[in-house]
Scaffold this motif. Structure first.
Motif: not given
Length: 418
Positions: A328-333, A355-360, A378-385
């Motif tokens: 989800f993070n790869s696709a959205v963020h 692994s992804d080819d995104g801009c993270g 925030d929502g972009a980092h809560r999932g990471l934690a």
């Protein structure tokens, strides 16, 4: 023949006291004593049989040991065995019991006379001829064991030379063998019934779980998903009138709501089709995840390394959720177009890498994790934690690295027990 008065202590043996009978013939009384002693032996053997057979449900092994030992002691056998053919009573264990000299129990790998082993092999194969008197040393007795008029095994005894075995002994041994195989059969039926009850209970539990999954799926579809879609529509309306930074933030909010809808739809799909697509482990869960979890813009590939092993349900669920959150993070963020899932089974651990080819930026995400404790992310980092917390709960490790295909690589290592 005269009647002995009670209290006359100089008459021989206790049987005269019991019966009050004497004979004037010298040969009568010894024969009478022998007959009575045999009768007492039969009664003693039948008593032992009755006490043996009450243990059939829980102690099949104990039943067979007691059966063969009772038979061996009754005729002073040097060797005795009880066995059922391999083609019958599949639930019955063990298939045979062997008693050797001194009442010692033998296993099939212990030393024993060749004729005993040969008979055992033929009984297990269902090929022993019970009408053959045999040519083994001593008195050899073969008692067929029948169930529903079919011979399914046998009780075999080798008594020492000079030990007379009469018709009464044979009758006792036939009763012992027949009742034992019936009890063994009843025990097998009991075990089969227990398994059927367990399977029925499991089926009922699955039915309840399926019903609850369907109910939750309906609730998610009819309430939560519709609410999120409505929120997205309102954001789009506001975005049309906004400019600058506000319009940009509203665009991010719209992307988040779209991702939330995609996740909800994947959950609804999984809940609705779980029974139809019952999984057999984490690899199949992840395979399903690649096809139903994410927007079509993200192409996901799954690779499995090593020999898959069963994991606890909690560990499978956590790894599944970590993988879903990473995609989800790869696709959205990360705005990735391609993602690669690697699940590797090693001798001491299972490693999941996404692994992804995104801009993270891995360094940015690592810095966020270092300062994440107790902070309102925030929502972009809560999932990471959350992914990091799940990995730690499993006693594993969590790391963020640069992917070889250009973006971010999430790596989780979970130790294997034993």
């Amino acid at each position: 023949m005269t009647r002995a008065p009670l209290g006359d202590h100089d008459r021989p043996g206790y049987l005269a006291e019991l019966t009050g009978v004497r004979s004037g013939k010298r040969s009568f009384y010894p024969a009478y004593v022998t007959s009575i002693e045999r009768l007492e032996g039969v009664i003693h053997a039948l008593d032992r049989i009755s006490r043996t057979l009450v243990r059939t449900v829980e102690e099949q092994d104990s039943l067979l040991r007691a059966t063969v030992r009772t038979a061996a002691e009754h005729v002073d056998a040097e060797y005795a065995l009880f066995a059922v053919a391999d083609s019958v009573l599949p639930e019955a264990e063990p298939r045979c019991t062997i008693i050797g000299p001194g009442g010692r129990q033998l296993s099939t790998v212990d030393p024993m006379p060749g004729y005993v082993r040969a008979c055992l092999t033929r009984v297990l194969a269902g090929a022993l001829d019970f009408d053959d008197p045999g040519s083994e040393p001593g008195r050899h007795l073969r008692v067929p064991v029948a169930l529903e008029r079919e011979v399914v095994g046998g009780l075999l005894l080798w008594a020492p030379r000079g030990r007379e075995i009469d018709a009464t002994d044979e009758a006792v041994l036939r009763i012992l063998a027949s009742q034992s195989v019936v009890a063994l059969h009843n025990s097998s039926l009991h075990r089969r019934s227990e398994r059927a009850q367990q399977e029925l209970l499991a089926a009922r539990q699955r039915e309840v779980l399926d019903s609850e999954r369907n109910r939750i799926a309906r609730e998610l579809h009819d309430s939560v998903t519709q609410s999120v879609l409505s929120a997205g529509m309102q954001i789009e309306l506001c975005r049309a009138d906004a400019t600058g930074e506000a319009a940009e933030r509203l665009g991010v909010a719209k992307d988040l709501t779209r991702g939330a809808v995609d996740q909800l739809r994947s959950v609804i799909h999984a809940l609705s089709h779980d029974r139809e697509h019952a999984h057999h482990g984490l690899p199949e869960l992840l395979e399903r995840l690649t096809s139903v979890h994410l927007p079509t813009e993200l192409a996901v590939e799954l690779r499995i390394g090593g020999k898959p092993v069963d994991l606890p349900a909690g560990a499978e669920h956590s790894l599944f959720r970590i993988c879903g959150e990473a995609l989800f993070n790869s696709a959205v963020h990360g705005h990735a177009r391609r993602a690669l899932i690697r699940l590797t089974y090693r001798p001491d651990q299972v490693v999941l890498a996404v692994s992804d080819d995104g801009c993270g930026e891995p360094e940015v995400l690592r810095r966020v994790l270092r300062v994440a404790g107790g902070q309102d992310l925030d929502g972009a980092h809560r999932g990471l934690a959350n992914m990091d917390a799940r990995a730690r709960e499993l006693g594993g490790t969590f790391s963020v690295r640069r992917s070889r295909i250009g973006g971010v690589k999430i790596v989780v290592g979970v130790p294997l027990d034993g």
